[in-house]
Design a protein around this motif. Sequence first.
Motif, PDB file in Angstrom:
ATOM      1  N   GLN A  18       0.806  -1.215   0.000  1.00 58.27           N
ATOM      2  CA  GLN A  18       0.000   0.000   0.000  1.00 58.27           C
ATOM      3  C   GLN A  18       0.844   1.271   0.000  1.00 58.27           C
ATOM      4  O   GLN A  18       0.305   2.375   0.014  1.00 58.27           O
ATOM      5  N   LEU A  19       2.154   1.110  -0.030  1.00 59.08           N
ATOM      6  CA  LEU A  19       3.053   2.255  -0.078  1.00 59.08           C
ATOM      7  C   LEU A  19       3.289   2.634  -1.537  1.00 59.08           C
ATOM      8  O   LEU A  19       3.539   1.761  -2.387  1.00 59.08           O
ATOM      9  N   ALA A  20       3.220   3.923  -1.849  1.00 65.05           N
ATOM     10  CA  ALA A  20       3.532   4.383  -3.202  1.00 65.05           C
ATOM     11  C   ALA A  20       4.957   3.966  -3.569  1.00 65.05           C
ATOM     12  O   ALA A  20       5.800   3.759  -2.699  1.00 65.05           O
ATOM     13  N   GLU A  21       5.217   3.841  -4.867  1.00 62.24           N
ATOM     14  CA  GLU A  21       6.514   3.335  -5.315  1.00 62.24           C
ATOM     15  C   GLU A  21       7.672   4.149  -4.749  1.00 62.24           C
ATOM     16  O   GLU A  21       8.713   3.605  -4.420  1.00 62.24           O
ATOM     17  N   ASP A  22       7.497   5.456  -4.612  1.00 66.67           N
ATOM     18  CA  ASP A  22       8.549   6.298  -4.027  1.00 66.67           C
ATOM     19  C   ASP A  22       8.192   6.701  -2.597  1.00 66.67           C
ATOM     20  O   ASP A  22       8.672   7.709  -2.082  1.00 66.67           O
ATOM     21  N   GLY A  23       7.347   5.894  -1.945  1.00 64.81           N
ATOM     22  CA  GLY A  23       6.881   6.229  -0.605  1.00 64.81           C
ATOM     23  C   GLY A  23       7.878   5.857   0.476  1.00 64.81           C
ATOM     24  O   GLY A  23       8.940   5.273   0.225  1.00 64.81           O
ATOM     25  N   ARG A  24       7.501   6.183   1.702  1.00 67.29           N
ATOM     26  CA  ARG A  24       8.370   5.932   2.851  1.00 67.29           C
ATOM     27  C   ARG A  24       7.534   5.392   4.012  1.00 67.29           C
ATOM     28  O   ARG A  24       6.446   5.897   4.286  1.00 67.29           O
ATOM     29  N   LEU A  25       8.071   4.364   4.666  1.00 66.43           N
ATOM     30  CA  LEU A  25       7.462   3.769   5.859  1.00 66.43           C
ATOM     31  C   LEU A  25       8.367   4.050   7.045  1.00 66.43           C
ATOM     32  O   LEU A  25       9.574   3.802   6.983  1.00 66.43           O
ATOM     33  N   VAL A  26       7.783   4.575   8.128  1.00 63.69           N
ATOM     34  CA  VAL A  26       8.527   4.779   9.372  1.00 63.69           C
ATOM     35  C   VAL A  26       7.873   3.897  10.428  1.00 63.69           C
ATOM     36  O   VAL A  26       6.679   4.040  10.713  1.00 63.69           O
ATOM     37  N   VAL A  27       8.658   2.980  11.002  1.00 61.90           N
ATOM     38  CA  VAL A  27       8.082   1.985  11.894  1.00 61.90           C
ATOM     39  C   VAL A  27       9.037   1.676  13.040  1.00 61.90           C
ATOM     40  O   VAL A  27      10.232   1.473  12.820  1.00 61.90           O
ATOM     41  N   PRO A  28       8.529   1.628  14.288  1.00 65.02           N
ATOM     42  CA  PRO A  28       9.350   1.152  15.412  1.00 65.02           C
ATOM     43  C   PRO A  28       9.454  -0.373  15.334  1.00 65.02           C
ATOM     44  O   PRO A  28       8.565  -1.085  15.791  1.00 65.02           O
ATOM     45  N   ARG A  42      22.595  -1.054   8.067  1.00 63.31           N
ATOM     46  CA  ARG A  42      21.454  -0.821   7.179  1.00 63.31           C
ATOM     47  C   ARG A  42      20.467  -1.949   7.396  1.00 63.31           C
ATOM     48  O   ARG A  42      20.843  -3.108   7.545  1.00 63.31           O
ATOM     49  N   VAL A  43      19.178  -1.602   7.418  1.00 66.07           N
ATOM     50  CA  VAL A  43      18.129  -2.590   7.629  1.00 66.07           C
ATOM     51  C   VAL A  43      17.329  -2.723   6.339  1.00 66.07           C
ATOM     52  O   VAL A  43      16.900  -1.722   5.757  1.00 66.07           O
ATOM     53  N   SER A  44      17.151  -3.940   5.867  1.00 64.54           N
ATOM     54  CA  SER A  44      16.302  -4.165   4.698  1.00 64.54           C
ATOM     55  C   SER A  44      15.259  -5.215   5.034  1.00 64.54           C
ATOM     56  O   SER A  44      15.502  -6.120   5.835  1.00 64.54           O
ATOM     57  N   VAL A  45      14.086  -5.067   4.448  1.00 69.13           N
ATOM     58  CA  VAL A  45      12.960  -5.970   4.695  1.00 69.13           C
ATOM     59  C   VAL A  45      12.548  -6.589   3.365  1.00 69.13           C
ATOM     60  O   VAL A  45      12.254  -5.869   2.401  1.00 69.13           O
ATOM     61  N   HIS A  46      12.528  -7.920   3.333  1.00 70.38           N
ATOM     62  CA  HIS A  46      12.229  -8.663   2.113  1.00 70.38           C
ATOM     63  C   HIS A  46      11.064  -9.615   2.372  1.00 70.38           C
ATOM     64  O   HIS A  46      10.851 -10.055   3.509  1.00 70.38           O
ATOM     65  N   LEU A  74      15.663  -5.573  20.196  1.00 69.83           N
ATOM     66  CA  LEU A  74      16.008  -4.152  20.187  1.00 69.83           C
ATOM     67  C   LEU A  74      15.046  -3.409  19.267  1.00 69.83           C
ATOM     68  O   LEU A  74      14.811  -3.855  18.136  1.00 69.83           O
ATOM     69  N   THR A  75      14.487  -2.304  19.734  1.00 69.39           N
ATOM     70  CA  THR A  75      13.546  -1.534  18.928  1.00 69.39           C
ATOM     71  C   THR A  75      14.214  -0.282  18.380  1.00 69.39           C
ATOM     72  O   THR A  75      14.850   0.473  19.121  1.00 69.39           O
ATOM     73  N   ARG A  76      14.047  -0.070  17.088  1.00 71.43           N
ATOM     74  CA  ARG A  76      14.547   1.130  16.418  1.00 71.43           C
ATOM     75  C   ARG A  76      13.430   1.705  15.546  1.00 71.43           C
ATOM     76  O   ARG A  76      12.700   0.956  14.897  1.00 71.43           O
ATOM     77  N   SER A  77      13.315   3.036  15.557  1.00 70.61           N
ATOM     78  CA  SER A  77      12.420   3.688  14.613  1.00 70.61           C
ATOM     79  C   SER A  77      13.151   3.746  13.280  1.00 70.61           C
ATOM     80  O   SER A  77      14.107   4.501  13.116  1.00 70.61           O
ATOM     81  N   VAL A  78      12.697   2.916  12.333  1.00 69.46           N
ATOM     82  CA  VAL A  78      13.398   2.779  11.060  1.00 69.46           C
ATOM     83  C   VAL A  78      12.594   3.462   9.963  1.00 69.46           C
ATOM     84  O   VAL A  78      11.394   3.209   9.813  1.00 69.46           O
ATOM     85  N   ALA A  79      13.249   4.331   9.201  1.00 67.20           N
ATOM     86  CA  ALA A  79      12.642   4.930   8.013  1.00 67.20           C
ATOM     87  C   ALA A  79      13.057   4.103   6.806  1.00 67.20           C
ATOM     88  O   ALA A  79      14.248   3.950   6.537  1.00 67.20           O
ATOM     89  N   PHE A  80      12.070   3.537   6.126  1.00 66.05           N
ATOM     90  CA  PHE A  80      12.312   2.686   4.961  1.00 66.05           C
ATOM     91  C   PHE A  80      11.813   3.376   3.702  1.00 66.05           C
ATOM     92  O   PHE A  80      10.768   4.034   3.711  1.00 66.05           O
ATOM     93  N   GLU A  81      12.544   3.176   2.609  1.00 67.37           N
ATOM     94  CA  GLU A  81      12.058   3.560   1.289  1.00 67.37           C
ATOM     95  C   GLU A  81      11.827   2.299   0.474  1.00 67.37           C
ATOM     96  O   GLU A  81      12.553   1.311   0.616  1.00 67.37           O
ATOM     97  N   ARG A  82      10.817   2.328  -0.364  1.00 62.97           N
ATOM     98  CA  ARG A  82      10.428   1.146  -1.133  1.00 62.97           C
ATOM     99  C   ARG A  82      11.217   1.051  -2.428  1.00 62.97           C
ATOM    100  O   ARG A  82      11.380   2.037  -3.148  1.00 62.97           O
ATOM    101  N   THR A  83      11.707  -0.151  -2.696  1.00 65.02           N
ATOM    102  CA  THR A  83      12.331  -0.467  -3.975  1.00 65.02           C
ATOM    103  C   THR A  83      11.728  -1.784  -4.448  1.00 65.02           C
ATOM    104  O   THR A  83      12.137  -2.866  -4.010  1.00 65.02           O
ATOM    105  N   GLY A  84      10.726  -1.693  -5.312  1.00 66.28           N
ATOM    106  CA  GLY A  84      10.062  -2.904  -5.772  1.00 66.28           C
ATOM    107  C   GLY A  84       9.341  -3.604  -4.646  1.00 66.28           C
ATOM    108  O   GLY A  84       8.487  -3.027  -3.971  1.00 66.28           O
ATOM    109  N   ASP A  85       9.727  -4.875  -4.391  1.00 68.18           N
ATOM    110  CA  ASP A  85       9.037  -5.658  -3.367  1.00 68.18           C
ATOM    111  C   ASP A  85       9.719  -5.623  -2.013  1.00 68.18           C
ATOM    112  O   ASP A  85       9.304  -6.323  -1.092  1.00 68.18           O
ATOM    113  N   HIS A  86      10.777  -4.813  -1.867  1.00 65.73           N
ATOM    114  CA  HIS A  86      11.461  -4.772  -0.570  1.00 65.73           C
ATOM    115  C   HIS A  86      11.704  -3.332  -0.126  1.00 65.73           C
ATOM    116  O   HIS A  86      11.505  -2.384  -0.884  1.00 65.73           O
ATOM    117  N   LEU A  87      12.106  -3.213   1.123  1.00 71.02           N
ATOM    118  CA  LEU A  87      12.313  -1.910   1.753  1.00 71.02           C
ATOM    119  C   LEU A  87      13.764  -1.798   2.206  1.00 71.02           C
ATOM    120  O   LEU A  87      14.352  -2.772   2.681  1.00 71.02           O
TER     121      LEU A  87
END
Length: 431
Positions: free
Chosen positions: A203-213, A397-401, A219-232
């Motif tokens: 549901q994130l726009a292709e150039d959108g950003r997700l900010v999530v704790p 760097r944190v990436s989500v796949h 360990l909890t970090r507030s991570v700002a992610f940018e979307r690249t295709g199917d991963h962040l």
Amino acid sequence: MDSIVLTAVKTTFSRLLAGKSRPVTETTVDSERAARLRNRVVDDLVADGTIVSARVEAAMRTVPRHLFAPEASLEEAYHPYNAVFTKTDEHGATVSSVSAPQIQAMMLEQAGIAPGMRVLEIGSGGCNAALIAELVGGSGEVTTVDIDPEVTARATRLLAATGYARVRVVRADAENGVPAHAPYDRILVTVGAWDVPAAWTAQLAEDGRLVVPLRMRGLTRSVAFERTGDHLTSTSALVCGFVPMQGAGAHQEQLLLVNGTNAIALRFDDGLPADPGLLDNAVRTPRAEAWTGVTVGRQEPFDTLQTHLATVLPGFCVMAVDPDLDTGPVTPANKWFSLATVDGDGFAYVTTRRTPDDASVEFGVHALGPGGPALAEAVAGQVRAWDRERRGGPGPRVSVHPAHTPDDRLPGGRVVDKKHSRVVLSWPPQD
């Protein structure tokens, strides 16, 4: 005068929530004093570098935070680093709160919200949604979602009462996002998440950003992610703390009580050791100690030490000690949160002691179990490695796949497998 003002605030809100009050703009609340406190908080956050943009500063100076926290005094509502707890469960655990101004400003800066954007907030309270509404302006859209009907009802009332009725409040389990109003230029999650559901990325726009704790290995970090295709891919990750997610996204840590004492609990975020029974005799062995020679000043951050140990120690966990039951086999500097690891029939934890000049503290390691001396020295070696190679540098760097992503399509680093995703923490190359 202060007690009279606080009484007026409480009386006004009692009538307002009952539908018997005049609009907020016509109330007799001491808005001048609240504005002074609000501006002082913002001044502090600008001075400490939390607020760096003029737009976030203006929003923080505009939104009347105290009106979203009527349970608190003005001083409590405008404390820069404290949240206001607004609901607890039957066990007394906090399930909803108004985040501290410092956390709100930090995440808004990470999000980089601009006028005209469409924004989804996951976790309602009202105050943060109002701040987002200020940032997107009249041409933007704000949707805030929460699973708790009491929370959404409260947010609806308070947003309407403070002039932010244009914010859309939705009651739903955010595991599936809010597809009706997608795609979103920004998604801000204001509850602690253990995983990143596929719906949030979709549901994130292709150039959108997700900010999530995001909680990773405890360990909890507030991570700002940018979307690249199917991963962040992360652009920043900052220390934070939040009440945990409810509903389908809830995830409980597992506790291992060390045999021989009810005081020592090892908290594992991603499953217990294969054979926890190997630790049964650990506390019956002499405690080994290894001091590292690595020191930090009293106010110096060392969050990268936490993430370094979480990525290099296979048995990484967090140790907590009940101070009412502690019988002395362990002596952590922080009884509620000590970095720890389990290795077969032993466990170790990181502690500190004051330096002779009392200007800093030195890191050390305590270990119990038959192999305690070797384990203590191994963990101490990793503290020294952090000091040599990663101290003062960027975090990983944190990436989500997607969960089905094969290993050969993941970047190098520590892989943390979750229900919906594979999270990878990758450290930058060292000079």
